[in-house]
Design an enzyme around this catalytic site. Structure first.
Site, mmCIF file in Angstrom:
data_model
loop_
_atom_site.group_PDB
_atom_site.id
_atom_site.type_symbol
_atom_site.label_atom_id
_atom_site.label_comp_id
_atom_site.label_asym_id
_atom_site.label_seq_id
_atom_site.Cartn_x
_atom_site.Cartn_y
_atom_site.Cartn_z
ATOM 1 C CG HIS A 63 -0.444 0.064 2.521
ATOM 2 N ND1 HIS A 63 0.357 -0.914 3.056
ATOM 3 C CD2 HIS A 63 -0.576 1.016 3.481
ATOM 4 C CE1 HIS A 63 0.680 -0.580 4.301
ATOM 5 N NE2 HIS A 63 0.138 0.595 4.577
ATOM 6 C CG HIS A 65 0.003 4.286 4.746
ATOM 7 N ND1 HIS A 65 -0.758 3.506 5.579
ATOM 8 C CD2 HIS A 65 -0.779 5.338 4.367
ATOM 9 C CE1 HIS A 65 -1.965 4.057 5.708
ATOM 10 N NE2 HIS A 65 -2.004 5.162 4.969
ATOM 11 C CG ASP A 67 4.790 2.865 7.290
ATOM 12 O OD1 ASP A 67 3.946 3.362 6.511
ATOM 13 O OD2 ASP A 67 4.479 2.061 8.203
ATOM 14 C CG HIS A 68 4.078 -0.337 4.183
ATOM 15 N ND1 HIS A 68 4.078 -1.647 4.600
ATOM 16 C CD2 HIS A 68 3.597 0.388 5.225
ATOM 17 C CE1 HIS A 68 3.614 -1.729 5.837
ATOM 18 N NE2 HIS A 68 3.304 -0.496 6.235
ATOM 19 C CG HIS A 119 -4.234 0.120 6.551
ATOM 20 N ND1 HIS A 119 -4.159 0.490 7.877
ATOM 21 C CD2 HIS A 119 -3.056 0.512 5.984
ATOM 22 C CE1 HIS A 119 -2.989 1.084 8.095
ATOM 23 N NE2 HIS A 119 -2.305 1.111 6.964
ATOM 24 C CG ASP A 146 0.304 -1.493 7.517
ATOM 25 O OD1 ASP A 146 1.195 -2.342 7.713
ATOM 26 O OD2 ASP A 146 0.496 -0.265 7.638
ATOM 27 C CG HIS A 185 3.804 -2.226 10.934
ATOM 28 N ND1 HIS A 185 4.631 -1.142 11.145
ATOM 29 C CD2 HIS A 185 2.983 -1.884 9.910
ATOM 30 C CE1 HIS A 185 4.340 -0.185 10.278
ATOM 31 N NE2 HIS A 185 3.327 -0.605 9.510
HETATM 32 C C1 GBP Z 1 1.194 0.262 17.594
HETATM 33 O O1 GBP Z 1 2.378 0.626 17.756
HETATM 34 O O2 GBP Z 1 0.753 -0.764 18.082
HETATM 35 N N1 GBP Z 1 -1.054 0.960 17.464
HETATM 36 C C2 GBP Z 1 0.221 1.035 16.780
HETATM 37 C C3 GBP Z 1 0.542 2.502 16.539
HETATM 38 C C4 GBP Z 1 0.030 0.994 10.857
HETATM 39 S S1 GBP Z 1 1.329 2.119 10.415
HETATM 40 C C5 GBP Z 1 0.884 2.809 15.135
HETATM 41 C C6 GBP Z 1 -0.252 2.604 14.125
HETATM 42 O O3 GBP Z 1 -1.345 3.170 14.210
HETATM 43 N N2 GBP Z 1 0.033 1.768 13.139
HETATM 44 C C7 GBP Z 1 -0.837 1.527 12.006
HETATM 45 C C8 GBP Z 1 -1.922 0.511 12.306
HETATM 46 O O4 GBP Z 1 -2.749 0.294 11.466
HETATM 47 N N3 GBP Z 1 -1.869 -0.125 13.475
HETATM 48 C C9 GBP Z 1 -2.797 -1.151 13.871
HETATM 49 C C10 GBP Z 1 -3.375 -0.926 15.234
HETATM 50 O O5 GBP Z 1 -3.108 0.128 15.846
HETATM 51 O O6 GBP Z 1 -4.116 -1.777 15.701
HETATM 52 N N4 GBP Z 1 1.190 4.476 9.027
HETATM 53 O O7 GBP Z 1 2.525 4.410 9.148
HETATM 54 C C11 GBP Z 1 0.423 3.412 9.612
HETATM 55 O O8 GBP Z 1 -0.419 2.790 8.639
HETATM 56 C C12 GBP Z 1 0.628 5.534 8.328
HETATM 57 C C13 GBP Z 1 1.349 6.205 7.319
HETATM 58 C C14 GBP Z 1 -0.658 5.974 8.616
HETATM 59 C C15 GBP Z 1 0.751 7.222 6.604
HETATM 60 C C16 GBP Z 1 -1.233 6.998 7.902
HETATM 61 C C17 GBP Z 1 -0.526 7.607 6.907
HETATM 62 BR BR1 GBP Z 1 -1.324 9.022 5.933
HETATM 63 ZN ZN ZN Z 2 -0.186 1.569 6.596
#
Ligand code: GBP
Ligand code: ZN
Length: 269
Positions: A63, A65, A67-68, A119, A146, A185
């Site tokens: 996707h 984002h 970080d990917h 997501h 994700d 992750h």
């Molecule tokens: C944790 O560390 O456990 N709860 C997380 C906190 C994916 S990264 C970080 C978080 O919210 N991570 C995202 C997620 O979906 N986590 C699952 C959950 O919390 O249950 N990201 O980097 C995230 O997708 C991102 C980048 C987000 C760009 C939005 C944008 Br725009």
């Molecule tokens: Zn993501």
């Protein structure tokens, strides 16, 4: 004879940690000596991990984002002409836009694209299997970005509970139980702690949480899981279970998905 026959079929997966808690992957076809990258956000680090004698033939992005997908431009400049696959126009350096059920080849391996929006609207999971007829069956693998995490799922940034229910409990749950799950992750402790809170009587979850804590204390990672293990421990793949139905006070899969997600969003370890 048998050994070389089995070796001929071999597919192998390595992971390389990136950024804070992201995971990049290398999918090897040992027959063709070809390798593909999944979410190569730190392309130099990933390139260094490629075993000698293998050729990087493609990159798969789950996707958009950063970080990917944030390493794609760099990867494309390091490997001119390399095909870059993904399901979203926002993915940098995308050369091949894929849709549900498209098939990509890595040597003799087949990669089936699974459209799993929620997501993000363009999220793709990649299902990889060796397709040699009559071969000793090797477990297939799915790269879930994700969408599906070990013990959890991605936040619903661009989609609905109905879409995540379809992605997890129709598309991914429909893969063979032995399919290895490689996610985007390392969130297993947070996710399984939440799972243990919402399903305190689930002994599979309690046991896997203890195991995940031991692994992380030793600096190890918790990938891969399997589809079968996720069905036993992941609350988002268990929205039809009586304990989660009574916790969320609903008789509807999608309502239950929405309410469990809201609880996870608020959950603090
Ligand atoms: C944790 O560390 O456990 N709860 C997380 C906190 C994916 S990264 C970080 C978080 O919210 N991570 C995202 C997620 O979906 N986590 C699952 C959950 O919390 O249950 N990201 O980097 C995230 O997708 C991102 C980048 C987000 C760009 C939005 C944008 Br725009
Ligand atoms: Zn993501």
């Amino acid at each position: 004879m048998l050994k070389s026959f089995v070796r001929k079929m071999s597919m192998r997966v390595n992971f390389v940690p990136a950024l804070g808690d992201n995971l990049m992957y290398l999918i090897y076809d040992e027959t063709a000596k070809e390798v593909a990258a999944v979410d190569p956000v730190e392309p130099e680090k990933l390139a260094k991990a490629i075993e000698p004698g293998y050729k990087l033939v493609s990159a798969l992005t789950t996707h958009h984002h950063m970080d990917h997908s944030g390493g794609n431009e760099k990867l494309a400049s390091m490997y001119p002409g390399i095909p870059l696959y993904g399901g979203d126009d926002r993915i940098p350096a995308l050369s091949h836009k894929v849709k549900h059920d498209d098939v990509i080849k890595i040597g003799n391996l087949s990669v089936r694209c699974l459209f799993t929006p929620c997501h993000t609207t363009g999220h793709i999971c990649y299902f990889v299997h060796s397709n040699s007829a009559g071969s000793a069956p090797l477990p297939p693998a799915v790269f879930t970005g994700d969408t599906l995490f070990i013990g959890g799922c991605g936040r619903f940034f661009e989609g609905t509970a109905e879409q995540m229910h379809h992605a997890l409990n129709v598309v991914l749950a429909g893969l063979p139980d032995e399919t290895l799950v490689f996610c985007g992750h390392e969130y297993s402790i947070q996710n399984l702690s939440f799972g243990h809170k919402v399903e305190p009587k689930n002994e599979h979850t309690a046991k896997k949480l203890q195991w995940a804590k031991q692994m992380r204390e030793q600096g190890k990672y918790t990938v891969p899981s399997t589809i079968a293990e996720e069905k036993l421990t992941n609350p988002f793949m268990r929205v039809m279970q009586p304990d989660l139905r009574s916790l969320t006070k609903t008789n509807d899969d999608i309502n239950c998905m929405q309410l469990v997600r809201e609880m996870k969003d608020k959950f603090k370890m």
